[in-house]
Design an enzyme around this catalytic site. Structure first.
Site, PDB file in Angstrom:
ATOM      1  N   PHE A   1       0.835  -1.206   0.000  1.00  0.00           N
ATOM      2  CA  PHE A   1       0.000   0.000   0.000  1.00  0.00           C
ATOM      3  C   PHE A   1       0.871   1.258   0.000  1.00  0.00           C
ATOM      4  O   PHE A   1       0.545   2.257  -0.637  1.00  0.00           O
ATOM      5  CB  PHE A   1      -0.924  -0.012   1.227  1.00  0.00           C
ATOM      6  N   GLU A   2       1.997   1.213   0.726  1.00  0.00           N
ATOM      7  CA  GLU A   2       2.890   2.362   0.839  1.00  0.00           C
ATOM      8  C   GLU A   2       3.936   2.407  -0.277  1.00  0.00           C
ATOM      9  O   GLU A   2       4.826   3.257  -0.263  1.00  0.00           O
ATOM     10  CB  GLU A   2       3.584   2.353   2.211  1.00  0.00           C
TER      11      GLU A   2
ATOM     12  N   TYR B   1      -6.236  10.801  12.362  1.00  0.00           N
ATOM     13  CA  TYR B   1      -5.476  11.072  13.586  1.00  0.00           C
ATOM     14  C   TYR B   1      -5.845  12.429  14.164  1.00  0.00           C
ATOM     15  O   TYR B   1      -6.016  12.569  15.379  1.00  0.00           O
ATOM     16  CB  TYR B   1      -3.969  10.989  13.324  1.00  0.00           C
TER      17      TYR B   1
ATOM     18  N   TYR C   1      -2.562  -0.902  10.410  1.00  0.00           N
ATOM     19  CA  TYR C   1      -3.034  -1.285   9.080  1.00  0.00           C
ATOM     20  C   TYR C   1      -4.347  -2.038   9.208  1.00  0.00           C
ATOM     21  O   TYR C   1      -4.500  -2.891  10.089  1.00  0.00           O
ATOM     22  CB  TYR C   1      -2.004  -2.174   8.380  1.00  0.00           C
TER      23      TYR C   1
ATOM     24  N   ASN D   1      -0.500  10.352   2.832  1.00  0.00           N
ATOM     25  CA  ASN D   1      -1.637   9.594   3.366  1.00  0.00           C
ATOM     26  C   ASN D   1      -2.591  10.530   4.117  1.00  0.00           C
ATOM     27  O   ASN D   1      -2.702  10.499   5.343  1.00  0.00           O
ATOM     28  CB  ASN D   1      -1.146   8.451   4.250  1.00  0.00           C
ATOM     29  N   GLN D   2      -3.273  11.357   3.350  1.00  0.00           N
ATOM     30  CA  GLN D   2      -4.160  12.369   3.926  1.00  0.00           C
ATOM     31  C   GLN D   2      -5.304  11.748   4.726  1.00  0.00           C
ATOM     32  O   GLN D   2      -5.708  12.283   5.755  1.00  0.00           O
ATOM     33  CB  GLN D   2      -4.711  13.282   2.828  1.00  0.00           C
TER      34      GLN D   2
END
Length: 170
Positions: A27-28, A140, A95, A133-134
């Site tokens: 994913f990253e 958060y 994750y 990763n908006q």
């Protein structure tokens, strides 16, 4: 919606945890950096002095279903020390599989880490997120986290491999 349970990982979960770690790396766009093995996860997380702790999110089968619980997410954390604030918990990874996102599972993992932090007398709960990763950053912030890059200008650095050996003179 299926029932979700957040619990401490068991040694037998290491295969599924590694699967999820690899999914996160994909994913990253960092799959090439995953060098950890299932054996290392066992040795490092379940020995006498574990280097990390892990929570897993599992979907519980409905009554009468033949399938067992299925791990769909995880959070790996460790304890660090802040010279200004004392005991700190650091969430290294969180994750949730894409098909299970948007159901509050990530928030449940984060809330459980916060409970652990308070139970262990930690004054801080830290984590890092990639700058693209908006969706994670928004989560958060919505949960009350402060962006230290914006607020204080912190940058994280890492010595790895040859740089560490050179630094240590080895």
């Amino acid at each position: 919606m299926a029932s979700v349970r957040i619990r401490e990982a068991k040694e037998g979960d290491c295969g599924d945890i590694l699967r999820l770690i690899r999914e996160l790396a994909e994913f990253e766009n960092l799959s090439h950096q995953v060098k950890i093995s299932e054996e290392a996860l066992r040795a490092d997380g379940f020995g006498e002095n574990p280097f990390y702790h892990c929570l897993v999110a599992e979907i519980l089968p409905a009554p009468g279903e033949l399938l067992g619980p299925c791990l769909v997410g995880y959070g790996i954390y460790c304890f660090i020390y802040s010279t200004w604030k004392g005991r700190t918990i650091y969430l290294e990874d969180i994750y949730v599989m894409p098909e299970y996102r948007g159901q509050g599972i990530g928030s449940k993992i984060i809330k459980k880490v916060a409970e652990v932090a308070l139970d262990k007398g930690c004054s801080q709960f830290r984590l890092a997120v990639l700058d693209w990763n908006q969706r994670a950053m928004d989560l958060y912030k919505a949960l009350g986290a402060q962006d230290l890059t914006e607020a204080e200008g912190w940058h994280f650095f890492c010595f790895e491999g040859e740089a560490t050996r050179k630094l240590a003179g080895k």
